[in-house]
Design an enzyme around this catalytic site. Sequence first.
Site, PDB file in Angstrom:
ATOM      1  N   GLU A  20      33.225  63.164  89.976  1.00  0.00           N
ATOM      2  CA  GLU A  20      33.300  62.724  89.437  1.00  0.00           C
ATOM      3  C   GLU A  20      32.335  62.030  87.688  1.00  0.00           C
ATOM      4  O   GLU A  20      32.161  61.114  87.301  1.00  0.00           O
ATOM      5  CB  GLU A  20      34.004  61.039  89.633  1.00  0.00           C
ATOM      6  CG  GLU A  20      33.325  60.376  89.742  1.00  0.00           C
ATOM      7  CD  GLU A  20      33.134  60.227  91.770  1.00  0.00           C
ATOM      8  OE1 GLU A  20      33.365  59.486  92.497  1.00  0.00           O
ATOM      9  OE2 GLU A  20      33.943  60.946  92.197  1.00  0.00           O
ATOM     10  N   HIS A  34      45.709  61.744  94.589  1.00  0.00           N
ATOM     11  CA  HIS A  34      44.791  63.410  94.500  1.00  0.00           C
ATOM     12  C   HIS A  34      45.492  63.392  92.268  1.00  0.00           C
ATOM     13  O   HIS A  34      44.711  63.833  91.924  1.00  0.00           O
ATOM     14  CB  HIS A  34      44.322  63.923  95.090  1.00  0.00           C
ATOM     15  CG  HIS A  34      43.607  63.711  96.421  1.00  0.00           C
ATOM     16  ND1 HIS A  34      42.055  62.993  95.918  1.00  0.00           N
ATOM     17  CD2 HIS A  34      43.552  62.893  97.548  1.00  0.00           C
ATOM     18  CE1 HIS A  34      41.058  62.504  96.681  1.00  0.00           C
ATOM     19  NE2 HIS A  34      42.473  62.827  97.732  1.00  0.00           N
ATOM     20  N   ASP A  59      43.107  63.430  89.740  1.00  0.00           N
ATOM     21  CA  ASP A  59      42.970  65.064  88.576  1.00  0.00           C
ATOM     22  C   ASP A  59      43.759  64.613  86.969  1.00  0.00           C
ATOM     23  O   ASP A  59      42.527  65.084  86.040  1.00  0.00           O
ATOM     24  CB  ASP A  59      43.896  65.859  88.839  1.00  0.00           C
ATOM     25  CG  ASP A  59      43.231  66.015  90.310  1.00  0.00           C
ATOM     26  OD1 ASP A  59      41.834  66.077  90.695  1.00  0.00           O
ATOM     27  OD2 ASP A  59      44.315  67.349  91.134  1.00  0.00           O
ATOM     28  N   ASP A  79      29.424  58.619  85.046  1.00  0.00           N
ATOM     29  CA  ASP A  79      29.692  58.675  86.428  1.00  0.00           C
ATOM     30  C   ASP A  79      31.341  57.563  86.342  1.00  0.00           C
ATOM     31  O   ASP A  79      31.244  56.067  86.109  1.00  0.00           O
ATOM     32  CB  ASP A  79      29.078  57.488  87.606  1.00  0.00           C
ATOM     33  CG  ASP A  79      29.738  58.376  88.363  1.00  0.00           C
ATOM     34  OD1 ASP A  79      29.331  59.551  89.755  1.00  0.00           O
ATOM     35  OD2 ASP A  79      30.505  57.286  89.418  1.00  0.00           O
ATOM     36  N   ASN A  90      41.887  57.536  93.375  1.00  0.00           N
ATOM     37  CA  ASN A  90      42.372  58.059  94.404  1.00  0.00           C
ATOM     38  C   ASN A  90      42.965  57.086  95.447  1.00  0.00           C
ATOM     39  O   ASN A  90      44.353  57.728  95.440  1.00  0.00           O
ATOM     40  CB  ASN A  90      41.604  59.247  94.947  1.00  0.00           C
ATOM     41  CG  ASN A  90      40.552  60.174  93.557  1.00  0.00           C
ATOM     42  OD1 ASN A  90      41.808  60.518  92.892  1.00  0.00           O
ATOM     43  ND2 ASN A  90      39.653  60.273  93.627  1.00  0.00           N
TER      44      ASN A  90
END
Length: 329
Positions: A222, A192, A196, A179, A187
């Site tokens: 994630e 975003h 990404d 994680d 973010n």
Amino acid sequence: MRILIADDSIVSRHLLDATLRRWGYEVVIACDGNEAWEILQSPDAPRIAILDWVMPGITGPEVCRRVRANTKEKDIYTYILLLTSKSQRQDLIEGMESGADDYLTKPFDQHELKVRLRPGTRIVQLQEELISAREELRDQATKDFLTRIWNRSSILDILDRELERGRRDKQPLGVILADLDHFKSVNDNYGHFGGDAVLREFVRRMAGSMRPYDSIGRYGGEEFLVVLPGCDDAATRKQAERMRAAMADESMAFNEESRTVTCSFGATSAMPQVEVTAESLIRLADDALYGAKRAGRNRVVFIPSSEIQHLPPVKEPGIPVLRTGKLVH
């Protein structure tokens, strides 16, 4: 496009070879039926074949029958044109019933040959397009759109399959849940698109630190699930630490600044002597990941599969949702 010519006549072979090459085809030559059948069984076999009816070894119609019987297994179609001096109606019916797509009588006319090859070329090209479309749909159904690794359902299928294989072969299986730490702030600060980019870079680094037969899939936003065939407790710990270092030891570039993005790992392993399920392994790895988050993140926590007996009962059947998703990242 490649075309196979199978004819025991040197003159006929040379004439066909010269004609087809002039039209831009790549030609593969066989001198008898046995050689033709061997070539057509190869993985990169020509998709169009011109077969003489009467050849030493195996006749053209017999090669047709074998190819058609084999088509169901290979899922690849071969367009076959029979070359024959036979002109009786019953002979031609026999040739077509053997699996040939068309026929051409000897001595062949070049214009007629070109016309009869045209539908074969279209059929082969159409099948290639259909196979490509099918594979694209399969890829969309099994891969995560953003990272191009296995999606959740696919990686769970892999876990079930590898767990069953481990039981059968009496081999251990490592399972890791990863994680990304503080991903929400990525973010928030970089948008975003930045998030990404981090996910894709994480996958790139993980792939570089894994064996070819290990598997990784996107389990959640994630969160990632890693399946390690043949890895016992020590090997799973070592692999998880290698993956952690791959993220923490090198910063990432965000526009004109760099930032280190870390990841927490929860790991466990299924040993042959311990009866476990995929669900219980994921629950153990999730507990370990939860412990890694609570202990400060950017670390590996390992819980052996022998601790399964201490897990609380599951209220609802099925794979649980990761509780790490409730933490503030």
